[in-house]
Write a protein that holds these residues in place. Structure first.
Motif, PDB file in Angstrom:
ATOM      1  N   HIS A  59      -5.563   4.832  -5.671  1.00  0.00           N
ATOM      2  CA  HIS A  59      -5.259   5.251  -7.043  1.00  0.00           C
ATOM      3  C   HIS A  59      -5.062   4.090  -7.998  1.00  0.00           C
ATOM      4  O   HIS A  59      -5.018   4.307  -9.215  1.00  0.00           O
ATOM      5  CB  HIS A  59      -3.995   6.124  -7.046  1.00  0.00           C
ATOM      6  CG  HIS A  59      -4.044   7.249  -6.068  1.00  0.00           C
ATOM      7  ND1 HIS A  59      -4.820   8.364  -6.253  1.00  0.00           N
ATOM      8  CD2 HIS A  59      -3.438   7.414  -4.856  1.00  0.00           C
ATOM      9  CE1 HIS A  59      -4.679   9.184  -5.228  1.00  0.00           C
ATOM     10  NE2 HIS A  59      -3.851   8.627  -4.362  1.00  0.00           N
ATOM     11  N   LEU A  60      -4.922   2.892  -7.478  1.00  0.00           N
ATOM     12  CA  LEU A  60      -4.660   1.721  -8.308  1.00  0.00           C
ATOM     13  C   LEU A  60      -5.767   0.686  -8.122  1.00  0.00           C
ATOM     14  O   LEU A  60      -6.340   0.582  -7.029  1.00  0.00           O
ATOM     15  CB  LEU A  60      -3.324   1.075  -7.915  1.00  0.00           C
ATOM     16  CG  LEU A  60      -2.053   1.849  -8.257  1.00  0.00           C
ATOM     17  CD1 LEU A  60      -0.843   1.189  -7.590  1.00  0.00           C
ATOM     18  CD2 LEU A  60      -1.848   1.920  -9.768  1.00  0.00           C
ATOM     19  N   PRO A  61      -6.071  -0.096  -9.156  1.00  0.00           N
ATOM     20  CA  PRO A  61      -7.049  -1.172  -8.983  1.00  0.00           C
ATOM     21  C   PRO A  61      -6.533  -2.211  -8.000  1.00  0.00           C
ATOM     22  O   PRO A  61      -5.330  -2.494  -7.951  1.00  0.00           O
ATOM     23  CB  PRO A  61      -7.198  -1.751 -10.395  1.00  0.00           C
ATOM     24  CG  PRO A  61      -5.943  -1.353 -11.112  1.00  0.00           C
ATOM     25  CD  PRO A  61      -5.527  -0.031 -10.519  1.00  0.00           C
ATOM     26  N   SER A  62      -7.448  -2.764  -7.228  1.00  0.00           N
ATOM     27  CA  SER A  62      -7.048  -3.731  -6.203  1.00  0.00           C
ATOM     28  C   SER A  62      -7.986  -4.925  -6.216  1.00  0.00           C
ATOM     29  O   SER A  62      -9.153  -4.835  -6.609  1.00  0.00           O
ATOM     30  CB  SER A  62      -7.034  -3.086  -4.815  1.00  0.00           C
ATOM     31  OG  SER A  62      -8.320  -2.573  -4.486  1.00  0.00           O
ATOM     32  N   TRP A  63      -7.437  -6.042  -5.778  1.00  0.00           N
ATOM     33  CA  TRP A  63      -8.161  -7.302  -5.676  1.00  0.00           C
ATOM     34  C   TRP A  63      -7.953  -7.846  -4.263  1.00  0.00           C
ATOM     35  O   TRP A  63      -6.859  -7.715  -3.693  1.00  0.00           O
ATOM     36  CB  TRP A  63      -7.624  -8.317  -6.683  1.00  0.00           C
ATOM     37  CG  TRP A  63      -7.981  -8.042  -8.115  1.00  0.00           C
ATOM     38  CD1 TRP A  63      -8.930  -8.674  -8.855  1.00  0.00           C
ATOM     39  CD2 TRP A  63      -7.371  -7.086  -9.004  1.00  0.00           C
ATOM     40  NE1 TRP A  63      -8.955  -8.168 -10.140  1.00  0.00           N
ATOM     41  CE2 TRP A  63      -8.007  -7.199 -10.260  1.00  0.00           C
ATOM     42  CE3 TRP A  63      -6.342  -6.139  -8.856  1.00  0.00           C
ATOM     43  CZ2 TRP A  63      -7.666  -6.407 -11.359  1.00  0.00           C
ATOM     44  CZ3 TRP A  63      -5.991  -5.349  -9.945  1.00  0.00           C
ATOM     45  CH2 TRP A  63      -6.655  -5.489 -11.187  1.00  0.00           C
TER      46      TRP A  63
ATOM     47  N   ASN B  11       5.391   2.142 -12.426  1.00  0.00           N
ATOM     48  CA  ASN B  11       5.275   0.857 -13.114  1.00  0.00           C
ATOM     49  C   ASN B  11       4.340  -0.122 -12.410  1.00  0.00           C
ATOM     50  O   ASN B  11       4.048  -1.191 -12.943  1.00  0.00           O
ATOM     51  CB  ASN B  11       6.657   0.219 -13.322  1.00  0.00           C
ATOM     52  CG  ASN B  11       7.433  -0.007 -12.030  1.00  0.00           C
ATOM     53  OD1 ASN B  11       7.273   0.737 -11.061  1.00  0.00           O
ATOM     54  ND2 ASN B  11       8.296  -1.007 -12.022  1.00  0.00           N
ATOM     55  N   VAL B  12       3.851   0.220 -11.208  1.00  0.00           N
ATOM     56  CA  VAL B  12       2.897  -0.656 -10.517  1.00  0.00           C
ATOM     57  C   VAL B  12       1.508  -0.435 -11.106  1.00  0.00           C
ATOM     58  O   VAL B  12       0.997   0.682 -11.112  1.00  0.00           O
ATOM     59  CB  VAL B  12       2.882  -0.398  -9.003  1.00  0.00           C
ATOM     60  CG1 VAL B  12       1.848  -1.297  -8.321  1.00  0.00           C
ATOM     61  CG2 VAL B  12       4.256  -0.644  -8.399  1.00  0.00           C
ATOM     62  N   THR B  13       0.910  -1.519 -11.606  1.00  0.00           N
ATOM     63  CA  THR B  13      -0.386  -1.404 -12.274  1.00  0.00           C
ATOM     64  C   THR B  13      -1.541  -1.943 -11.443  1.00  0.00           C
ATOM     65  O   THR B  13      -2.708  -1.693 -11.773  1.00  0.00           O
ATOM     66  CB  THR B  13      -0.360  -2.159 -13.613  1.00  0.00           C
ATOM     67  OG1 THR B  13      -0.108  -3.550 -13.375  1.00  0.00           O
ATOM     68  CG2 THR B  13       0.714  -1.598 -14.530  1.00  0.00           C
ATOM     69  N   GLY B  14      -1.258  -2.704 -10.383  1.00  0.00           N
ATOM     70  CA  GLY B  14      -2.327  -3.243  -9.575  1.00  0.00           C
ATOM     71  C   GLY B  14      -1.815  -3.823  -8.275  1.00  0.00           C
ATOM     72  O   GLY B  14      -0.612  -4.068  -8.116  1.00  0.00           O
ATOM     73  N   LEU B  15      -2.736  -4.009  -7.339  1.00  0.00           N
ATOM     74  CA  LEU B  15      -2.427  -4.501  -6.002  1.00  0.00           C
ATOM     75  C   LEU B  15      -3.345  -5.672  -5.673  1.00  0.00           C
ATOM     76  O   LEU B  15      -4.559  -5.593  -5.896  1.00  0.00           O
ATOM     77  CB  LEU B  15      -2.644  -3.399  -4.958  1.00  0.00           C
ATOM     78  CG  LEU B  15      -1.928  -2.062  -5.188  1.00  0.00           C
ATOM     79  CD1 LEU B  15      -2.475  -1.004  -4.233  1.00  0.00           C
ATOM     80  CD2 LEU B  15      -0.429  -2.216  -5.025  1.00  0.00           C
TER      81      LEU B  15
ATOM     82  N   ALA C 159     -11.765  -4.129   1.777  1.00  0.00           N
ATOM     83  CA  ALA C 159     -12.053  -4.334   0.365  1.00  0.00           C
ATOM     84  C   ALA C 159     -13.108  -3.356  -0.136  1.00  0.00           C
ATOM     85  O   ALA C 159     -12.994  -2.812  -1.247  1.00  0.00           O
ATOM     86  CB  ALA C 159     -12.512  -5.774   0.139  1.00  0.00           C
ATOM     87  N   ALA C 160     -14.117  -3.121   0.680  1.00  0.00           N
ATOM     88  CA  ALA C 160     -15.199  -2.222   0.266  1.00  0.00           C
ATOM     89  C   ALA C 160     -14.701  -0.789   0.108  1.00  0.00           C
ATOM     90  O   ALA C 160     -15.019  -0.119  -0.888  1.00  0.00           O
ATOM     91  CB  ALA C 160     -16.336  -2.285   1.281  1.00  0.00           C
ATOM     92  N   ARG C 161     -13.915  -0.310   1.063  1.00  0.00           N
ATOM     93  CA  ARG C 161     -13.474   1.078   0.960  1.00  0.00           C
ATOM     94  C   ARG C 161     -12.448   1.273  -0.152  1.00  0.00           C
ATOM     95  O   ARG C 161     -12.290   2.377  -0.674  1.00  0.00           O
ATOM     96  CB  ARG C 161     -12.926   1.572   2.298  1.00  0.00           C
ATOM     97  CG  ARG C 161     -11.587   1.003   2.712  1.00  0.00           C
ATOM     98  CD  ARG C 161     -11.176   1.527   4.068  1.00  0.00           C
ATOM     99  NE  ARG C 161      -9.879   0.980   4.478  1.00  0.00           N
ATOM    100  CZ  ARG C 161      -9.330   1.191   5.672  1.00  0.00           C
ATOM    101  NH1 ARG C 161      -9.976   1.920   6.576  1.00  0.00           N
ATOM    102  NH2 ARG C 161      -8.152   0.679   5.977  1.00  0.00           N
ATOM    103  N   ALA C 162     -11.749   0.190  -0.526  1.00  0.00           N
ATOM    104  CA  ALA C 162     -10.799   0.275  -1.632  1.00  0.00           C
ATOM    105  C   ALA C 162     -11.508   0.210  -2.983  1.00  0.00           C
ATOM    106  O   ALA C 162     -10.860   0.440  -4.016  1.00  0.00           O
ATOM    107  CB  ALA C 162      -9.774  -0.847  -1.534  1.00  0.00           C
ATOM    108  N   GLY C 163     -12.806  -0.103  -2.981  1.00  0.00           N
ATOM    109  CA  GLY C 163     -13.521  -0.249  -4.239  1.00  0.00           C
ATOM    110  C   GLY C 163     -12.927  -1.363  -5.085  1.00  0.00           C
ATOM    111  O   GLY C 163     -12.686  -1.207  -6.280  1.00  0.00           O
TER     112      GLY C 163
ATOM    113  N   SER D 222       0.823  -1.215   0.000  1.00  0.00           N
ATOM    114  CA  SER D 222       0.000   0.000   0.000  1.00  0.00           C
ATOM    115  C   SER D 222       0.851   1.257   0.000  1.00  0.00           C
ATOM    116  O   SER D 222       0.420   2.306  -0.487  1.00  0.00           O
ATOM    117  CB  SER D 222      -0.912   0.012   1.235  1.00  0.00           C
ATOM    118  OG  SER D 222      -1.761  -1.107   1.253  1.00  0.00           O
ATOM    119  N   GLN D 223       2.047   1.157   0.548  1.00  0.00           N
ATOM    120  CA  GLN D 223       2.936   2.311   0.672  1.00  0.00           C
ATOM    121  C   GLN D 223       4.005   2.317  -0.420  1.00  0.00           C
ATOM    122  O   GLN D 223       4.307   3.365  -0.993  1.00  0.00           O
ATOM    123  CB  GLN D 223       3.595   2.287   2.050  1.00  0.00           C
ATOM    124  CG  GLN D 223       4.295   3.575   2.462  1.00  0.00           C
ATOM    125  CD  GLN D 223       4.509   3.648   3.962  1.00  0.00           C
ATOM    126  OE1 GLN D 223       3.587   3.380   4.742  1.00  0.00           O
ATOM    127  NE2 GLN D 223       5.698   4.009   4.377  1.00  0.00           N
TER     128      GLN D 223
END
Length: 236
Positions: A176-180, A85-89, A199-203, A77-78
């Motif tokens: 700012h990045l898509p997350s799973w 170059n990070v596209t997702g988390l 998960a909910a607050r991260a959308g 997260s940090q």
């Protein structure tokens, strides 16, 4: 054989574990042609571990998907902040803190504390690890006895000060990045209610809750972890 045109998956283990906890996930991702790096997490502090991870990420050419288990979620997260170059988390039974939140805050209501034992360090802090006799029930109740014994024997301790250390005051990368998110409903370290709210607050692009799975859902259900990481890699 890995494909250099594909994104790299960087896997970050948490406390009371080590890089080999990703073994089955690594095999699955490599079979799909992805380069994988399972980082040796220092487990010293949020700030220093995140800075180390950021240096690893910044050394990798091309896009990267960061995957964190447990404490590793604090770091991805940090570390992803300011790394273009990070596209997702991907959070695998992991903390996804808001600015200023600690792992201790997000695990409130869990039962980890009484299972911990300590080794005193010279600076007055302690390295803490899970009592091996309590490890199977607390950490990985859904894996066989023999596998749990290996996980307990190879666990790496975390410096206790890190567990209460707040995340950076900067906006976390999940804003700012898509997350799973992947987690089990029998996680005793991080309450399932905390997983759901993070998960909910991260959308989250996708949230998968695995019935009966423990805190080591990536070990007990590697197929689930492989699938969700592949989804993130292909989205990038």
């Amino acid at each position: 054989m890995t494909d250099p045109q594909k994104p790299t998956a960087v896997l970050v283990h948490g406390a009371f574990a080590e890089s080999s906890s990703w073994d089955d996930v690594i095999v699955g991702l490599q079979a799909e042609g992805y380069r994988v790096i399972a980082v040796a997490n220092p487990l010293r502090s949020v700030a220093s571990d995140s800075a180390y991870l950021k240096r690893v990420v910044d050394s990798i050419p091309g896009p990267v998907v960061l995957v964190g288990h447990s404490w590793g979620g604090m770091l991805i997260s940090q570390a992803a902040v300011g790394s273009p170059n990070v596209t997702g988390l991907v959070y695998v039974a992991a903390f996804a803190p808001e600015a200023g939140e600690s792992a201790a805050d997000l695990s409130e209501g869990g039962s980890l504390g009484p299972t911990l034992t300590a080794i005193a360090l010279e600076d007055g802090s302690n390295d803490v690890y899970v009592d091996p006799a309590k490890y199977h029930h607390q950490f990985c109740a859904d894996v066989p006895d023999a596998q749990a014994a290996i996980l307990a024997a190879t666990q790496r301790p975390i410096r206790d000060a890190g567990l209460g250390e707040p995340a950076s005051q900067d906006e976390p990368a999940w804003k700012h990045l898509p997350s799973w998110f992947l987690f089990g409903d029998q996680d005793l370290n991080i309450p399932v209610s905390s997983h759901r709210s993070m998960a909910a607050r991260a959308g989250a692009v996708r949230t998968e809750e695995v019935p009966g799975a423990s805190h080591v859902v990536g070990v007990s259900h590697p197929d689930k972890a492989i699938a969700i990481v592949l989804e993130a890699l292909r989205a990038g």
